[in-house]
Every structure is written in C-alpha cells, then in structure tokens.
Scaffold this active site. Sequence first.
Site: not given
Ligand code: NI
Length: 181
Positions: A100, A142-143, A146
């Site tokens: 990341c 993953h995104e 966030h």
């Molecule tokens: Ni990330």
Amino acid sequence: MAIREVLRMGDPRLLQPSAPVGDLRDPALAALLADMRDTMRSLDGAGLAAPQVGVPLQLVIFGLEHSPRYPDAAPVPDTVLINPVITPLSDEIEEGWEGCLSVPGMRGLVPRWRRIRYQGVDEHGASVDRSVEGFHARVVQHEVDHLLGMLYPMRIRDLRHFGFMDAFDAGRFPGAGSGLR
Ligand code: NI
C-alpha cells in the site's frame, strides 16, 4: 494537476470512514481526481483512495496493465469508482500479497473474497457494475477498505506474513517481493 502527499499508516485520517460523494459536477472533484491519477502514477501504484490524500470521500482509482513487476496479475482496467458497494459472490477466501502506498516498503499476506461484484459510478455518473475475481477483486477490496478506514495490515491473520518487501526470502515467500501496492 499536482502530486499530493500520501498519508502514511499512523495518521488518524486513514482510520476514518469516508462520506459519499454528493455532487459529481463539483470542480474540486475533477481536480482531486486529476491529482490522484498523477500521484498514483508518480509512485507506480496500482490504486489510490481519496482518504490517502487526506480527502474523506468515497472515491478510489485503480488500474494495472500487464507488467513484469506483477507477473501473476491479470490486467485490471483503469477505473474511477465512486460510492462503491461490494458484494461477495461466494464464500471462497483467497490469501494474496499486498502492499500500500500508505505503508511504503512493506508487504503482507491478506485474505480477501475471491469473487465479488462491485457497483458504483464513475466521474461522469455512469454506472460501474462488474463481477470479477482474483487479483482484480483483491485490488477493489483493498481500495474500498480505505473508505472504511481499514488498512491491509489490520486484516492480516498471521503477522509472520507481514514485513519489509526486500527482507522476505523470495524462495519461501514467492510474491512477497512484488504484489499490489
Ligand atoms: Ni492502499
């Protein structure tokens, strides 16, 4: 357009849930998107979420051409995804290496849904609705994490599989030297 500073793990802003984007015609949104693209490219990332540049809005970008740096990864189309919703399409979980831009130099083995549907809109308000699997599904999860205030280390099951990318033994941990970032 400009390259913005990417917040690093430890900054409390990365742990806050983001708010939905209301007005797609807001000129500040176009500027943010342009800056996010510049920032992601300058750091050679596969994805970036608005909270990583300190903007708590539900907006992510991602995309990856086939690259020798990610030999096992199928290409992922360049995508702008706003106000996303993810639905798992099966119970199957898969572990894979992730990095990341907010956790520079590190890699970890992270469990993710193997097959998902994701829905949202792009910057023009057009619907995005895809069913994907594998690496593509991993990048999206993953995104979108966030936007929930989640960083991938918070999902690692076994912290022995978290460390500096250049310290992993490539023989024992194939993939730890590359992986998503
Ligand atoms: Ni990330």
